[in-house]
Design an enzyme around this catalytic site. Structure first.
Site, PDB file in Angstrom:
ATOM      1  N   ASP A 134      11.006  16.215   7.862  1.00 33.84           N
ATOM      2  CA  ASP A 134      10.592  15.870   6.494  1.00 33.84           C
ATOM      3  C   ASP A 134       9.075  15.993   6.350  1.00 33.84           C
ATOM      4  O   ASP A 134       8.413  15.102   5.810  1.00 33.84           O
ATOM      5  CB  ASP A 134      11.043  14.435   6.133  1.00 33.84           C
ATOM      6  CG  ASP A 134      11.043  14.220   4.625  1.00 33.84           C
ATOM      7  OD1 ASP A 134      11.150  13.058   4.191  1.00 33.84           O
ATOM      8  OD2 ASP A 134      10.885  15.207   3.875  1.00 33.84           O
TER       9      ASP A 134
ATOM     10  N   ILE B 244       0.828  -1.214   0.000  1.00 32.65           N
ATOM     11  CA  ILE B 244       0.000   0.000   0.000  1.00 32.65           C
ATOM     12  C   ILE B 244       0.862   1.264   0.000  1.00 32.65           C
ATOM     13  O   ILE B 244       0.341   2.374  -0.041  1.00 32.65           O
ATOM     14  CB  ILE B 244      -0.958   0.028   1.204  1.00 32.65           C
ATOM     15  CG1 ILE B 244      -0.204  -0.188   2.521  1.00 32.65           C
ATOM     16  CG2 ILE B 244      -2.056  -1.020   1.045  1.00 32.65           C
ATOM     17  CD1 ILE B 244      -1.074  -0.012   3.751  1.00 32.65           C
ATOM     18  N   GLY B 245       2.164   1.095   0.114  1.00 32.85           N
ATOM     19  CA  GLY B 245       3.006   2.298   0.084  1.00 32.85           C
ATOM     20  C   GLY B 245       4.444   1.881  -0.193  1.00 32.85           C
ATOM     21  O   GLY B 245       4.831   0.741   0.062  1.00 32.85           O
TER      22      GLY B 245
HETATM   23  C1  LIG Z   1      -5.075   3.644   0.109  1.00 34.16           C
HETATM   24  O1  LIG Z   1      -4.962   3.185   1.404  1.00 34.16           O
HETATM   25  C2  LIG Z   1      -3.784   3.331   2.055  1.00 34.16           C
HETATM   26  C3  LIG Z   1      -3.813   3.268   3.440  1.00 34.16           C
HETATM   27  C4  LIG Z   1      -2.638   3.413   4.177  1.00 34.16           C
HETATM   28  C5  LIG Z   1      -1.436   3.639   3.509  1.00 34.16           C
HETATM   29  C6  LIG Z   1      -0.201   3.804   4.345  1.00 34.16           C
HETATM   30  O2  LIG Z   1      -0.268   3.628   5.552  1.00 34.16           O
HETATM   31  C7  LIG Z   1       1.071   4.189   3.734  1.00 34.16           C
HETATM   32  C8  LIG Z   1       2.238   4.428   4.427  1.00 34.16           C
HETATM   33  N1  LIG Z   1       2.280   4.237   5.817  1.00 34.16           N
HETATM   34  C9  LIG Z   1       3.323   4.585   6.655  1.00 34.16           C
HETATM   35  C10 LIG Z   1       4.552   5.082   6.164  1.00 34.16           C
HETATM   36  C11 LIG Z   1       5.564   5.414   7.083  1.00 34.16           C
HETATM   37  O3  LIG Z   1       6.792   5.903   6.703  1.00 34.16           O
HETATM   38  C12 LIG Z   1       7.035   6.077   5.332  1.00 34.16           C
HETATM   39  C13 LIG Z   1       5.340   5.275   8.456  1.00 34.16           C
HETATM   40  C14 LIG Z   1       6.390   5.654   9.466  1.00 34.16           C
HETATM   41  O4  LIG Z   1       7.557   5.209   9.364  1.00 34.16           O
HETATM   42  O5  LIG Z   1       6.051   6.409  10.391  1.00 34.16           O
HETATM   43  C15 LIG Z   1       4.134   4.782   8.929  1.00 34.16           C
HETATM   44  C16 LIG Z   1       3.130   4.444   8.023  1.00 34.16           C
HETATM   45 CL1  LIG Z   1       1.617   3.832   8.594  1.00 34.16          CL
HETATM   46  C17 LIG Z   1      -1.390   3.699   2.130  1.00 34.16           C
HETATM   47  C18 LIG Z   1      -2.570   3.548   1.375  1.00 34.16           C
END
Ligand SMILES: COc1ccc(C(=O)/C=C\Nc2cc(OC)c(C(=O)O)cc2Cl)cc1
Length: 301
Positions: free
Chosen positions: A158, A21-22
């Site tokens: 950031d 998702i990311g």
């Molecule tokens: C379409 O639906 C979606 C629902 C949730 C997401 C999502 O959560 C993406 C990234 N998440 C995160 C990234 C982080 O860093 C880069 C950290 C951190 O290191 O703090 C924590 C999280 Cl949670 C994406 C699409």
């Protein structure tokens, strides 16, 4: 949850790993279903080997005198620093770290976060660009999250739309503490560059890394650019992060070469006391710490 049931999946303890998702420089984030509590989580997967290699390549002989001495932290240590910071934090506008799965025999380190349902504010479908009212609601959440961070003596370093996650109820949560720093006293004395150029304050872009600048004011600056980006989807070109050079050209040149007033004009919606005061620092930049940094602290007037 059933629409997420994948055919073949990886099982990690009680977590069933599903679709990605990311992703970013840090690695990838997968959706994970916790079979015990029946909840969804976001699982950030870090490749330890890749992190070690990234650090190893920085172990080259010290760069020529003319290049700024970049203090390279061991990325694995940086991850443990990030985890230590996240464990201290508990606020509705800061993403919550639930647990860390770090098996020494496994090449991957897993950070389990709460699932923030609508993902990054930038990726939200931009066919209907953010209304001014929505942008201000998001801004208010980010200010509250950042005020809490600074109160906990942490600078994020950031802040940008892709690091802001949107919950089902429209609440914004600050994420990605990969380059954040803890400080003592009233402010962080930062040098060198971390974060994303397009969102960095002019003094943070200086080549001269013997220069120290205020970490808190730098976060407030990035907050300003972020609000501008949220309100002007053309800047984010419909959902992708602004290209640093693109935003640099239309933005930082203005800031570094012209009076502060023009700068506030460049970011018209940001004539809030916060930003002007923070930038006020820059005008008297010679010694930003002459004034108590709280004068650039976050307060909604
Ligand atoms: C379409 O639906 C979606 C629902 C949730 C997401 C999502 O959560 C993406 C990234 N998440 C995160 C990234 C982080 O860093 C880069 C950290 C951190 O290191 O703090 C924590 C999280 Cl949670 C994406 C699409």
């Amino acid at each position: 949850v059933d629409q997420h049931v994948a055919q073949s999946y990886i099982q990690l303890n009680q977590y069933r790993l599903m679709e990605e998702i990311g992703m970013g420089s840090y690695g990838i984030v997968k959706l994970a279903y916790n079979e015990q509590d029946k909840n969804l989580y976001a699982l950030k997967v870090l490749d330890k080997m890749k992190l070690m290699k990234k650090f190893a390549c920085f172990r080259r002989p010290p760069p020529r005198k003319s290049k700024p001495q970049q203090v390279q932290r061991d990325p694995l240590q940086q991850v443990h620093r990030e985890i230590a910071i996240l464990k201290k934090l508990s606020h509705p506008n800061i993403v919550k770290l639930v647990e860390v799965l770090d098996d020494p025999s496994d090449n991957y380190l897993y950070m389990v976060f709460e699932y923030v349902e609508r993902g990054s504010v930038l990726e939200v479908p931009t066919n209907n660009p953010l209304s001014e009212e929505m942008a201000w609601n998001y801004f208010r959440d980010i200010v509250r999250g950042l005020e809490y961070l600074h109160f906990q003596k942490i600078v994020h370093r950031d802040i940008k739309p892709s690091n802001l996650l949107l919950s089902e109820t429209g609440q914004v949560k600050i994420a990605d503490f990969g380059v954040s720093s803890e400080f003592e006293g009233l402010d962080a004395f930062l040098s060198g560059t971390a974060g994303t150029p397009a969102f960095m304050a002019p003094e943070a872009l200086t080549e001269d890394s013997s220069f120290f600048y205020s970490g808190r004011a730098q976060d407030i600056w990035a907050l300003g650019i972020t609000l501008y980006a949220l309100e002007h989807p053309w800047v984010t070109r419909g959902g992708t992060c602004p290209m640093p050079s693109e935003l640099d050209n239309c933005h930082l040149v203005t800031v570094t070469d012209e009076e502060i007033e023009n700068c506030v004009r460049v970011i018209p919606r940001l004539d809030t006391l916060i930003l002007v005061k923070a930038m006020g620092h820059r005008r008297r930049f010679g010694n930003p710490f002459r004034h108590s940094p709280t004068s650039s602290s976050l307060r909604i007037r």
